[in-house]
Write an enzyme that holds these catalytic residues in place. Structure first.
Site, PDB file in Angstrom:
ATOM      1  N   ASP A   2       0.792  -1.241  -0.080  1.00 51.27           N
ATOM      2  CA  ASP A   2      -0.121  -0.211   0.120  1.00 51.27           C
ATOM      3  C   ASP A   2       0.840   1.199   0.116  1.00 51.27           C
ATOM      4  OD1 ASP A   2      -2.688  -1.068   0.635  1.00 51.27           O
ATOM      5  OD2 ASP A   2      -1.344  -2.087   2.270  1.00 51.27           O
TER       6      ASP A   2
HETATM    7  C1  LIG Z   1       5.459  -7.264  -9.417  1.00 56.23           C
HETATM    8  C2  LIG Z   1       4.784  -5.955  -9.727  1.00 56.23           C
HETATM    9  C3  LIG Z   1       3.740  -6.089 -10.682  1.00 56.23           C
HETATM   10  C4  LIG Z   1       5.116  -4.946  -9.228  1.00 56.23           C
HETATM   11  C5  LIG Z   1       4.326  -3.694  -9.607  1.00 56.23           C
HETATM   12  C6  LIG Z   1       4.456  -2.384  -8.883  1.00 56.23           C
HETATM   13  C7  LIG Z   1       3.731  -2.623  -7.514  1.00 56.23           C
HETATM   14  C8  LIG Z   1       4.529  -2.168  -6.480  1.00 56.23           C
HETATM   15  C9  LIG Z   1       2.406  -2.671  -7.860  1.00 56.23           C
HETATM   16  C10 LIG Z   1       1.515  -2.659  -6.543  1.00 56.23           C
HETATM   17  C11 LIG Z   1       0.213  -2.104  -7.116  1.00 56.23           C
HETATM   18  C12 LIG Z   1      -0.874  -1.704  -6.238  1.00 56.23           C
HETATM   19  C13 LIG Z   1      -2.347  -1.980  -6.238  1.00 56.23           C
HETATM   20  C14 LIG Z   1      -0.479  -1.233  -4.864  1.00 56.23           C
HETATM   21  C15 LIG Z   1      -1.291  -0.645  -3.719  1.00 56.23           C
HETATM   22  O1  LIG Z   1      -1.031   0.630  -3.488  1.00 56.23           O
HETATM   23  P1  LIG Z   1      -2.052   1.578  -4.235  1.00 56.23           P
HETATM   24  O2  LIG Z   1      -1.778   1.836  -5.650  1.00 56.23           O
HETATM   25  O3  LIG Z   1      -3.422   1.441  -3.728  1.00 56.23           O
HETATM   26  O4  LIG Z   1      -1.673   3.088  -3.617  1.00 56.23           O
HETATM   27  P2  LIG Z   1      -2.352   3.767  -2.189  1.00 56.23           P
HETATM   28  O5  LIG Z   1      -2.443   2.615  -1.182  1.00 56.23           O
HETATM   29  O6  LIG Z   1      -1.667   4.890  -1.915  1.00 56.23           O
HETATM   30  O7  LIG Z   1      -3.962   4.033  -2.785  1.00 56.23           O
END
Ligand SMILES: CC(C)=CCC/C(C)=C/CC/C(C)=C/COP(=O)(O)OP(=O)(O)O
Length: 238
Positions: A2
Site C-alpha cells: 500500500d
Molecule cells: C511485481 C509487480 C507487478 C510490481 C508492480 C509494482 C507494484 C508495487 C504494484 C502494486 C500495485 C498496487 C495495487 C499497490 C497498492 O498501492 P495503491 O496503488 O493502492 O496506492 P495507495 O495505497 O496509496 O492508494
C-alpha cells in the site's frame, strides 16, 4: 504494497511514478529478505479488484509486472531463486501469462529461496477455485464438504476434506506465512491470504510501500522472533 499512489501524491509525482518506485522497493525487499535468511517472500502485486482501476493504471502495473519478470529471470540465471505467480493467471493477457509460466517452469527446480508474486489474486477467489478443483478431482459436482457424513451414513457423495481444499489452493505452493506486513498504516487483510494467516504476525507499518527499507524488515523480524515461542505453540496446538 500500500501507499504507491499516496507516495506519488506526497512527492508531487505523477501517479504511475509511485508504482515505479514501488516496484523498485519490491526488488530491494527481495534482496533484503535473501540477505536476512528469509526463505519465502510473497507480494500482493495485483488484486482481482484492481482491474476496476483506470485502464491506464492497470496497464502501468502490467508493464511493471513484465519488467519485474525480466529482472527476476536475469537474477535466476545466476542465483537459485524459485519464482511463483499465484492467482487466476487466465485473467492476464496471453503474453504475460506465457512469460509467467515460462519463468515458473525455468525456476521450478530451485527451493532455497522462493519469491511468490500474487497477481489477479484474491483469497476468496482462491478458495472458490480450490473447492471447484477438489470437486473435479473427485469426478463429482455434488460433493459433501466436511469430515464425514455424520447425519446420513448411506450418503455416498464423495467427501471434500480440509486437506483437499488446502492442497488445491494457488497458495499451496508455499507454507503459510509467519509474518504479514502491511504498509501505509493499513490494518485490513483486503482479501489477501486470510485462509493462510490465522496464526501469522500482522505487522502494520506507517511508511508507504515505496519507502520501505531494510530496517523496517529487521524490526518486524525481531518482533516475530521475540514472540517465536507463541507462534510455534499456536501452530502446533491448532
Ligand atoms: C511485481 C509487480 C507487478 C510490481 C508492480 C509494482 C507494484 C508495487 C504494484 C502494486 C500495485 C498496487 C495495487 C499497490 C497498492 O498501492 P495503491 O496503488 O493502492 O496506492 P495507495 O495505497 O496509496 O492508494
Amino acid at each position: 504494497m500500500d501507499g504507491n499512489r499516496r507516495y506519488a501524491k506526497r512527492k508531487l509525482l505523477e501517479e504511475g511514478a509511485g508504482h515505479d518506485v514501488g516496484a523498485m522497493a519490491l526488488l530491494n525487499m527481495i534482496i533484503y529478505c535473501h540477505e536476512l535468511g528469509v526463505k519465502y517472500i510473497t507480494a500482493y502485486a495485483f488484486a482481482i479488484d484492481n482491474f476496476r482501476r483506470k485502464p491506464s493504471e492497470v496497464q502501468k502495473i502490467m508493464d511493471l509486472l513484465k519488467e519485474c519478470m525480466t529482472v527476476l529471470a536475469k537474477i535466476a540465471k545466476h542465483h537459485p531463486i524459485k519464482v511463483n505467480f499465484a492467482g487466476n493467471l487466465e485473467l492476464l493477457n496471453t503474453e504475460l501469462r506465457d512469460e509467467a509460466r515460462n519463468l515458473m517452469g525455468a525456476t521450478a527446480k530451485y527451493s532455497k529461496f522462493v519469491v511468490t508474486i500474487c497477481v489477479c489474486y484474491c483469497c476468496t477467489d482462491d478458495i472458490v477455485h480450490s473447492v471447484e478443483e477438489s470437486c473435479r478431482e473427485k469426478h463429482y459436482y455434488h460433493c459433501y464438504i466436511g469430515d464425514s457424513h455424520d447425519d446420513d451414513k448411506d450418503d455416498e457423495r464423495p467427501i471434500i476434506k480440509l486437506v483437499d481444499i488446502e492442497k488445491n489452493m494457488y497458495m499451496a505452493v508455499i507454507p503459510d506465512p509467519d509474518i504479514l506486513i502491511r504498509t501505509s498504516d493499513e490494518h485490513r487483510l483486503s482479501n489477501f491470504l486470510q485462509w493462510q494467516t490465522c496464526h501469522s504476525l500482522l505487522a502494520s507499518l506507517s511508511t508507504d510501500w515505496p519507502e520501505i527499507g531494510v530496517w523496517h524488515l529487521v524490526k518486524v523480524v525481531l518482533d516475530f522472533q521475540q514472540n517465536y515461542d507463541y507462534f510455534v505453540r499456536k501452530r502446533s496446538l491448532a
